[in-house]
Motif scaffolding. Sequence first.
Motif, mmCIF file in Angstrom:
data_model
loop_
_atom_site.group_PDB
_atom_site.id
_atom_site.type_symbol
_atom_site.label_atom_id
_atom_site.label_comp_id
_atom_site.label_asym_id
_atom_site.label_seq_id
_atom_site.Cartn_x
_atom_site.Cartn_y
_atom_site.Cartn_z
ATOM 1 N N ARG A 69 0.848 -1.186 0.000
ATOM 2 C CA ARG A 69 0.000 0.000 0.000
ATOM 3 C C ARG A 69 0.881 1.233 0.000
ATOM 4 N N LEU A 70 0.691 2.060 -1.000
ATOM 5 C CA LEU A 70 1.402 3.329 -1.089
ATOM 6 C C LEU A 70 0.538 4.436 -0.510
ATOM 7 N N SER A 71 1.208 5.410 0.097
ATOM 8 C CA SER A 71 0.525 6.578 0.641
ATOM 9 C C SER A 71 1.128 7.835 0.052
ATOM 10 N N CYS A 72 0.299 8.841 -0.110
ATOM 11 C CA CYS A 72 0.747 10.142 -0.598
ATOM 12 C C CYS A 72 0.079 11.207 0.265
ATOM 13 N N ALA A 73 0.884 11.880 1.062
ATOM 14 C CA ALA A 73 0.371 12.933 1.935
ATOM 15 C C ALA A 73 0.565 14.280 1.262
ATOM 16 N N ALA A 74 -0.516 15.025 1.153
ATOM 17 C CA ALA A 74 -0.481 16.339 0.517
ATOM 18 C C ALA A 74 -0.523 17.433 1.566
ATOM 19 N N SER A 75 0.190 18.510 1.304
ATOM 20 C CA SER A 75 0.165 19.676 2.181
ATOM 21 C C SER A 75 0.285 20.927 1.325
ATOM 22 N N GLY A 76 0.022 22.063 1.943
ATOM 23 C CA GLY A 76 0.071 23.319 1.210
ATOM 24 C C GLY A 76 -1.317 23.734 0.755
ATOM 25 N N SER A 77 -1.434 24.163 -0.479
ATOM 26 C CA SER A 77 -2.705 24.678 -1.020
ATOM 27 C C SER A 77 -3.592 23.526 -1.484
ATOM 28 N N ILE A 78 -3.972 22.674 -0.546
ATOM 29 C CA ILE A 78 -4.679 21.452 -0.911
ATOM 30 C C ILE A 78 -6.126 21.712 -1.311
ATOM 31 N N ALA A 79 -6.684 22.823 -0.904
ATOM 32 C CA ALA A 79 -8.080 23.101 -1.246
ATOM 33 C C ALA A 79 -8.279 23.258 -2.747
ATOM 34 N N SER A 80 -7.214 23.572 -3.450
ATOM 35 C CA SER A 80 -7.325 23.796 -4.892
ATOM 36 C C SER A 80 -7.126 22.527 -5.710
ATOM 37 N N ILE A 81 -6.799 21.431 -5.046
ATOM 38 C CA ILE A 81 -6.576 20.160 -5.753
ATOM 39 C C ILE A 81 -7.911 19.599 -6.220
ATOM 40 N N TYR A 82 -8.022 19.282 -7.524
ATOM 41 C CA TYR A 82 -9.268 18.697 -8.007
ATOM 42 C C TYR A 82 -9.119 17.244 -8.441
ATOM 43 N N ILE A 83 -7.885 16.778 -8.591
ATOM 44 C CA ILE A 83 -7.673 15.366 -8.908
ATOM 45 C C ILE A 83 -6.281 14.970 -8.424
ATOM 46 N N MET A 84 -6.190 13.764 -7.897
ATOM 47 C CA MET A 84 -4.905 13.212 -7.502
ATOM 48 C C MET A 84 -4.761 11.845 -8.132
ATOM 49 N N GLY A 85 -3.515 11.439 -8.298
ATOM 50 C CA GLY A 85 -3.323 10.149 -8.944
ATOM 51 C C GLY A 85 -1.945 9.579 -8.700
ATOM 52 N N TRP A 86 -1.801 8.375 -9.177
ATOM 53 C CA TRP A 86 -0.537 7.669 -9.141
ATOM 54 C C TRP A 86 -0.106 7.354 -10.575
ATOM 55 N N TYR A 87 1.163 7.591 -10.817
ATOM 56 C CA TYR A 87 1.795 7.240 -12.080
ATOM 57 C C TYR A 87 3.011 6.378 -11.762
ATOM 58 N N ARG A 88 3.522 5.705 -12.762
ATOM 59 C CA ARG A 88 4.720 4.907 -12.540
ATOM 60 C C ARG A 88 5.632 4.958 -13.753
ATOM 61 N N GLN A 89 6.903 4.724 -13.490
ATOM 62 C CA GLN A 89 7.891 4.718 -14.556
ATOM 63 C C GLN A 89 8.862 3.573 -14.318
ATOM 64 N N ALA A 90 8.853 2.630 -15.236
ATOM 65 C CA ALA A 90 9.787 1.516 -15.183
ATOM 66 C C ALA A 90 11.050 1.888 -15.947
ATOM 67 N N PRO A 91 12.157 1.234 -15.666
ATOM 68 C CA PRO A 91 13.417 1.546 -16.365
ATOM 69 C C PRO A 91 13.260 1.448 -17.877
ATOM 70 N N GLY A 92 13.684 2.487 -18.572
ATOM 71 C CA GLY A 92 13.636 2.492 -20.020
ATOM 72 C C GLY A 92 12.271 2.745 -20.617
ATOM 73 N N LYS A 93 11.290 3.046 -19.768
ATOM 74 C CA LYS A 93 9.933 3.283 -20.266
ATOM 75 C C LYS A 93 9.454 4.660 -19.870
ATOM 76 N N GLN A 94 8.401 5.097 -20.550
ATOM 77 C CA GLN A 94 7.811 6.384 -20.220
ATOM 78 C C GLN A 94 6.941 6.280 -18.977
ATOM 79 N N ARG A 95 6.769 7.397 -18.317
ATOM 80 C CA ARG A 95 5.872 7.442 -17.169
ATOM 81 C C ARG A 95 4.440 7.210 -17.658
#
Length: 115
Positions: A19-45
């Motif tokens: 399980r991965l976690s992502c804690a956001a701080s700062g101007s969080i009220a303006s966030i309208y979407i959050m997500g996870w991306y990944r990048q494997a060696p030699g590949k695009q994100r």
Amino acid sequence: QVQLVESGGGLVQPGGSLRLSCAASGSIASIYIMGWYRQAPGKQRELVATITSGGSTNYADSVKGRFTISRDNAKNTVYLQMNNLPPEDTAVYYCNARVPFRSYWGQGTQVTVSS
């Protein structure tokens, strides 16, 4: 400004879970979407999963049925539950947050699936 801090990566055996976690701080009220991306060696994100401020989710076809994205608004945290992991899921996983006209990224967390 939005700051994102990921955690929860590591080494897991094929078929295992993380399980991965992502804690956001700062101007969080303006966030309208959050997500996870990944990048494997030699590949695009690539997109893994997203969740809107209203709770709508979207997944890459390769992770549907295995990954679940969720959010805890009280903790300003987004999670990615990853189950039944094969070696092909090995990558650096990045958290992303979008606000009007800008996108923010975390520093990334390594996920390695290997026996």
